[in-house]
Design an enzyme around this catalytic site. Structure first.
Site, short mmCIF file in Angstrom:
data_model
loop_
_atom_site.label_atom_id
_atom_site.label_comp_id
_atom_site.label_asym_id
_atom_site.label_seq_id
_atom_site.Cartn_x
_atom_site.Cartn_y
_atom_site.Cartn_z
N ASN A 1 -0.42 -54.03 -0.80
CA ASN A 1 -1.54 -53.51 0.20
C ASN A 1 -1.96 -54.06 0.94
O ASN A 1 -3.20 -53.87 0.72
CB ASN A 1 -1.66 -52.60 -1.00
N LYS B 1 -18.50 -46.46 0.44
CA LYS B 1 -17.02 -46.54 -0.91
C LYS B 1 -17.36 -48.06 -1.77
O LYS B 1 -17.13 -47.75 -3.15
CB LYS B 1 -16.37 -45.98 -0.02
N TYR C 1 -5.42 -41.64 -3.19
CA TYR C 1 -6.13 -40.31 -3.43
C TYR C 1 -7.51 -40.18 -3.20
O TYR C 1 -8.30 -39.37 -3.10
CB TYR C 1 -6.44 -40.59 -4.80
N ASP C 2 -8.16 -41.00 -2.61
CA ASP C 2 -9.39 -40.76 -2.12
C ASP C 2 -10.35 -39.17 -1.76
O ASP C 2 -10.76 -38.80 -2.11
CB ASP C 2 -9.96 -41.24 -0.77
N LYS D 1 -5.62 -52.00 0.17
CA LYS D 1 -6.35 -53.00 -0.79
C LYS D 1 -6.57 -54.20 -0.25
O LYS D 1 -7.95 -54.95 0.10
CB LYS D 1 -5.46 -53.22 -2.58
N ASP E 1 -4.77 -54.22 -10.59
CA ASP E 1 -3.98 -52.89 -10.34
C ASP E 1 -5.00 -51.89 -10.73
O ASP E 1 -5.98 -52.65 -11.01
CB ASP E 1 -3.33 -53.11 -11.45
N PHE F 1 -7.83 -44.01 1.49
CA PHE F 1 -6.83 -43.97 1.50
C PHE F 1 -6.40 -43.64 0.42
O PHE F 1 -7.52 -43.47 -0.72
CB PHE F 1 -6.16 -45.85 1.82
N HIS G 1 -14.32 -48.52 -7.40
CA HIS G 1 -13.95 -49.47 -8.72
C HIS G 1 -13.44 -50.69 -8.01
O HIS G 1 -14.28 -51.04 -9.02
CB HIS G 1 -12.54 -48.45 -9.37
P1 IMP Z 1 -0.89 -50.72 -7.69
O1 IMP Z 1 -0.42 -50.92 -6.54
O2 IMP Z 1 0.77 -50.26 -8.77
O3 IMP Z 1 -2.28 -51.47 -8.06
O4 IMP Z 1 -1.37 -49.36 -7.28
C1 IMP Z 1 -2.35 -48.50 -6.97
C2 IMP Z 1 -2.84 -47.23 -6.25
O5 IMP Z 1 -3.18 -46.33 -7.33
C3 IMP Z 1 -2.94 -46.58 -4.92
O6 IMP Z 1 -1.19 -46.85 -4.31
C4 IMP Z 1 -2.78 -45.27 -4.62
O7 IMP Z 1 -2.38 -44.41 -4.59
C5 IMP Z 1 -4.21 -45.18 -6.08
N1 IMP Z 1 -5.42 -46.34 -5.64
C6 IMP Z 1 -6.13 -47.11 -5.80
N2 IMP Z 1 -7.23 -47.47 -5.50
C7 IMP Z 1 -7.75 -46.09 -4.88
C8 IMP Z 1 -8.79 -45.94 -4.35
O8 IMP Z 1 -9.83 -46.79 -4.09
N3 IMP Z 1 -8.71 -44.95 -3.55
C9 IMP Z 1 -7.29 -44.21 -3.77
N4 IMP Z 1 -6.12 -43.87 -4.03
C10 IMP Z 1 -6.58 -45.50 -4.92
#
Ligand code: IMP
Length: 216
Positions: A9, A185, A164-165, A12, A79, A162, A190
């Protein structure tokens, strides 16, 4: 010290690079290595998925590379996701795939609002959670979790960040995380909380001279 940040991602990765930039570490990403398939994120908790990804990328990417190239490499996986209390914790570990894997975020926001509207007296409390796991040569050497508490905003606001922010309202700022700067932020969110713990641990290993040799 070299770290492989095992995420595909780009949002991230940008945040994580910023959070680790003050450390004397070389930060590598999956783009620095031959492509491998993504693992199945089958865990039921953020912690389980972070571990699963760290073990997977350590075995598939870091460990074989470290053996043939320049020394050991720590694999850092995370995650994360949004937990909405009135939706029994959803989207949770399925945040990236919520509604449909190819759904847009405006569609996901609309679905969250629709479901919350069916429970008007339920609290709109929510949190973002980020679990980090570090694996080196098949061993889990560190893990940490960071959380930020907030609420689902009545409507999406802001274009920063990005995912859900824009629907995550952070009461102390009186703004959504889509309205804050990236620096604001990271101070409270988190991922910032989890990666600052990781940074402290790395710093402690270095200064106590346990060395990362106890880890590496
Ligand atoms: P992962 O790649 O399976 O960990 O999915 C994480 C998902 O959680 C992201 O694609 C977003 O939809 C959401 N997410 C995680 N961190 C954030 C953040 O900092 N802001 C907004 N959405 C987040």
């Amino acid at each position: 010290m070299r770290l492989l940040i095992a995420t595909t991602n780009p949002d991230k990765l940008r945040e994580i690079r910023g959070l680790l930039q003050h450390l004397p570490v070389e930060v590598l990403s999956l783009r620095d290595f031959a492509a491998v398939e993504e693992p199945d994120e089958s865990g039921t908790t953020f912690e389980e998925n972070a571990r699963l990804k760290a073990f997977y990328y350590d075995a598939a990417v870091a460990h074989p590379t470290a053996l043939v190239q320049c020394g050991p490499l720590l694999t850092v996986a995370e995650d994360s996701g949004l937990v909405v209390d009135a939706l029994d914790g959803e989207p949770g570990v399925r945040s990236a795939r919520y509604l449909r894997p190819d759904a847009s975020y405006p569609e996901r926001f609309a679905e969250i609002q629709r479901r919350l509207a069916t429970r008007p007296s339920a609290p709109r409390t929510a949190r973002f959670v980020c679990a980090v796991a570090v694996v080196q040569a098949g061993m889990l050497v560190y893990e940490a979790t960071g959380v930020v508490e907030g609420e689902i905003a009545p409507a999406a606001r802001g274009t920063h960040g990005f995912g859900y922010d824009p629907v995550f309202y952070y009461p102390p700022y009186e703004q959504t995380l889509g309205e804050t700067t990236e620096e604001e932020k990271q101070r409270v969110a988190h991922r910032g909380r989890a990666f600052r713990k990781l940074a402290e641990w790395l710093e402690k290993c270095r200064t106590e001279n346990k060395g990362l040799s106890s880890v590496l």
